[in-house]
Design an enzyme around this catalytic site. Structure first.
Site, PDB file in Angstrom:
ATOM      1  N   SER A  69       1.887  -5.415  -1.990  1.00 50.70           N
ATOM      2  CA  SER A  69       1.401  -4.435  -1.037  1.00 50.70           C
ATOM      3  C   SER A  69       0.568  -5.504   0.172  1.00 50.70           C
ATOM      4  O   SER A  69       0.325  -6.547  -0.030  1.00 50.70           O
ATOM      5  CB  SER A  69       0.368  -3.537  -1.399  1.00 50.70           C
ATOM      6  OG  SER A  69      -0.367  -2.822  -0.461  1.00 50.70           O
ATOM      7  N   TYR A  77      -7.502  -1.785  -6.379  1.00 45.96           N
ATOM      8  CA  TYR A  77      -5.954  -1.700  -5.878  1.00 45.96           C
ATOM      9  C   TYR A  77      -5.483  -3.150  -5.329  1.00 45.96           C
ATOM     10  O   TYR A  77      -4.354  -3.648  -5.933  1.00 45.96           O
ATOM     11  CB  TYR A  77      -6.011  -0.771  -4.795  1.00 45.96           C
ATOM     12  CG  TYR A  77      -4.356  -0.332  -4.393  1.00 45.96           C
ATOM     13  CD1 TYR A  77      -3.457   0.074  -5.223  1.00 45.96           C
ATOM     14  CD2 TYR A  77      -3.910  -0.693  -3.072  1.00 45.96           C
ATOM     15  CE1 TYR A  77      -2.257   0.184  -4.849  1.00 45.96           C
ATOM     16  CE2 TYR A  77      -2.535  -0.814  -2.811  1.00 45.96           C
ATOM     17  CZ  TYR A  77      -1.787  -0.224  -3.477  1.00 45.96           C
ATOM     18  OH  TYR A  77      -0.453  -0.093  -3.165  1.00 45.96           O
TER      19      TYR A  77
HETATM   20  N1  LIG Z   1       3.588   3.887   0.259  1.00 45.23           N
HETATM   21  C1  LIG Z   1       2.844   2.605   0.696  1.00 45.23           C
HETATM   22  O1  LIG Z   1       2.275   2.793   1.733  1.00 45.23           O
HETATM   23  C2  LIG Z   1       2.837   1.624   0.052  1.00 45.23           C
HETATM   24  C3  LIG Z   1       2.161   0.359   0.622  1.00 45.23           C
HETATM   25  C4  LIG Z   1       2.378  -0.959  -0.287  1.00 45.23           C
HETATM   26  C5  LIG Z   1       2.760  -0.889  -1.635  1.00 45.23           C
HETATM   27  N2  LIG Z   1       3.339   0.376  -2.200  1.00 45.23           N
HETATM   28  C6  LIG Z   1       3.809   0.454  -3.511  1.00 45.23           C
HETATM   29  O2  LIG Z   1       5.185   0.895  -3.669  1.00 45.23           O
HETATM   30  C7  LIG Z   1       5.026   1.415  -4.901  1.00 45.23           C
HETATM   31  C8  LIG Z   1       5.955   2.914  -4.808  1.00 45.23           C
HETATM   32  O3  LIG Z   1       4.944   3.779  -4.236  1.00 45.23           O
HETATM   33  P1  LIG Z   1       5.162   4.688  -3.201  1.00 45.23           P
HETATM   34  O4  LIG Z   1       4.611   4.335  -1.890  1.00 45.23           O
HETATM   35  O5  LIG Z   1       6.900   5.158  -3.324  1.00 45.23           O
HETATM   36  O6  LIG Z   1       4.391   6.091  -3.857  1.00 45.23           O
HETATM   37  P2  LIG Z   1       4.675   7.325  -4.761  1.00 45.23           P
HETATM   38  O7  LIG Z   1       5.648   8.049  -4.036  1.00 45.23           O
HETATM   39  O8  LIG Z   1       3.643   7.952  -5.100  1.00 45.23           O
HETATM   40  O9  LIG Z   1       5.812   6.882  -5.926  1.00 45.23           O
HETATM   41  C9  LIG Z   1       5.207   6.076  -7.207  1.00 45.23           C
HETATM   42  C10 LIG Z   1       5.996   6.205  -8.030  1.00 45.23           C
HETATM   43  O10 LIG Z   1       5.309   5.584  -9.250  1.00 45.23           O
HETATM   44  C11 LIG Z   1       5.453   6.384 -10.297  1.00 45.23           C
HETATM   45  N3  LIG Z   1       4.450   6.308 -11.295  1.00 45.23           N
HETATM   46  C12 LIG Z   1       3.308   6.502 -11.289  1.00 45.23           C
HETATM   47  N4  LIG Z   1       2.425   6.309 -12.457  1.00 45.23           N
HETATM   48  C13 LIG Z   1       3.638   5.861 -13.132  1.00 45.23           C
HETATM   49  C14 LIG Z   1       3.716   5.674 -14.647  1.00 45.23           C
HETATM   50  N5  LIG Z   1       2.499   5.604 -15.303  1.00 45.23           N
HETATM   51  N6  LIG Z   1       4.703   5.389 -15.438  1.00 45.23           N
HETATM   52  C15 LIG Z   1       5.837   5.653 -14.644  1.00 45.23           C
HETATM   53  N7  LIG Z   1       6.063   5.853 -13.307  1.00 45.23           N
HETATM   54  C16 LIG Z   1       4.805   5.866 -12.554  1.00 45.23           C
HETATM   55  C17 LIG Z   1       5.787   7.815  -9.867  1.00 45.23           C
HETATM   56  O11 LIG Z   1       6.253   8.703 -10.755  1.00 45.23           O
HETATM   57  P3  LIG Z   1       5.892   9.757 -11.729  1.00 45.23           P
HETATM   58  O12 LIG Z   1       4.671  10.386 -11.052  1.00 45.23           O
HETATM   59  O13 LIG Z   1       7.152  10.609 -11.768  1.00 45.23           O
HETATM   60  O14 LIG Z   1       5.637   8.883 -12.987  1.00 45.23           O
HETATM   61  C18 LIG Z   1       6.422   7.830  -8.496  1.00 45.23           C
HETATM   62  O15 LIG Z   1       7.900   7.727  -8.521  1.00 45.23           O
HETATM   63  C19 LIG Z   1       3.658   1.490  -5.507  1.00 45.23           C
HETATM   64  O16 LIG Z   1       3.759   0.117  -6.395  1.00 45.23           O
HETATM   65  C20 LIG Z   1       2.985   1.150  -4.468  1.00 45.23           C
HETATM   66  O17 LIG Z   1       1.690   0.471  -4.877  1.00 45.23           O
HETATM   67  C21 LIG Z   1       3.298   1.706  -1.361  1.00 45.23           C
END
Ligand SMILES: NC(=O)c1ccc[n+]([C@@H]2O[C@H](COP(=O)([O-])OP(=O)(O)OC[C@H]3O[C@@H](n4cnc5c(N)ncnc54)[C@H](OP(=O)(O)O)[C@@H]3O)[C@@H](O)[C@H]2O)c1
Length: 245
Positions: free
Chosen positions: A142, A155
């Site tokens: 991130s 985080y």
């Molecule tokens: N969106 C942003 O602004 C942003 C910025 C920087 C980095 N990121 C990173 O990008 C990645 C994806 O996030 P996103 O933005 O797409 O958020 P999101 O829509 O909340 O997706 C997160 C995913 O992680 C899964 N997850 C959470 N806990 C889990 C567990 N214990 N076991 C398996 N799966 C789990 C969730 O699925 P289930 O709930 O179905 O398990 C969901 O599919 C993360 O690592 C996040 O830190 C995002």
């Protein structure tokens, strides 16, 4: 023909956000997808949508905090498709809060999902990639893995850890294993819904008014995978143009 065509790609956290967008994009490029997350109905719907559009995908319900389940996800990939070319270590949570609030359960959840989950992913695919003398591990860090801001301490600590792991994989992977650290800025997904502190949620929601579409990150992941085997894209930071942080 695209370098992605026929590649077996495991995506954790595929049930929403970046994981889901990446699955759609890679499926269109001919990848064979192995989708993991906890919400089965989401995974099933995604698998069905990909297959309907002529793509290939299977899913397995996977909680990345459980090492056996992550191993089972990798085993499912090998049973279905015979190999593992890419792991996208994407599952993550972001319950931001100031340290003074002592939300220790949320700290532990971030460590379990964002760090240990990533490590379990590495452990599940590395032996197979070594046997194949080829593989690619893509970790989602991130912007918060490059800078710390109020309420991001834990985080950020997990995302700095992911960045360190990506560099370690790059160095130890040698000529066989490619390593890509992806650092998104604000992207419109469900990620911010895990913030339980109302003041932090308000601040983050303000920042996220500029959030870009998840497909921006899917394109970055696609770019890293589609490079020829002798090209290792190690680090990508993708922010909204408007994002100051
Ligand atoms: N969106 C942003 O602004 C942003 C910025 C920087 C980095 N990121 C990173 O990008 C990645 C994806 O996030 P996103 O933005 O797409 O958020 P999101 O829509 O909340 O997706 C997160 C995913 O992680 C899964 N997850 C959470 N806990 C889990 C567990 N214990 N076991 C398996 N799966 C789990 C969730 O699925 P289930 O709930 O179905 O398990 C969901 O599919 C993360 O690592 C996040 O830190 C995002």
């Amino acid at each position: 023909m695209s370098e992605i065509n026929g590649k077996v790609v495991i995506i954790t956290g595929a049930s929403s956000g970046l994981g889901e967008a990446t699955a759609h994009r890679l499926a269109k490029a001919g990848a064979k997808l192995v989708l993991g997350a906890r919400r089965e109905e989401r995974l099933e719907a995604l698998r069905d949508a990909i297959v309907e559009q002529g793509g290939e995908a299977i899913y397995r319900v996977t909680d990345v905090t459980d090492r056996d389940q992550v191993e089972a996800l990798a085993t499912a990939a090998k049973e279905a498709y015979g190999r593992i070319d890419v792991l996208v270590n994407n599952a993550g949570v972001m319950p931001l809060s100031p340290l003074d609030q002592l939300k220790v359960d949320e700290w532990e959840q971030m460590i379990d999902v964002n760090i240990k989950g990533v490590l379990y992913g590495v452990a599940a695919v590395l032996p197979t990639m070594r046997e194949q003398h080829a593989g690619h591990i893509i970790n989602l860090s991130s912007v918060a893995g490059h800078v710390v801001f109020p309420a991001s301490a834990v985080y950020s600590a997990t995302k700095y850890a992911v960045k360190a792991l990506s560099e370690g994989i790059r160095q130890e992977g040698g000529e066989e294993i490619r390593s890509t650290n992806i650092s998104p800025g604000a992207v419109a997904t469900e990620l911010t819904t895990s913030i339980s502190d109302p003041d932090t949620a308000e601040n983050v929601n303000e920042l996220y008014e500029m959030a870009i579409d998840a497909d921006a990150i899917a394109r970055a992941i696609t770019y890293a995978i589609e490079q020829p085997a002798d090209v290792d894209v190690n680090e990508l930071i993708i922010r909204p143009t408007k994002q100051p942080l």
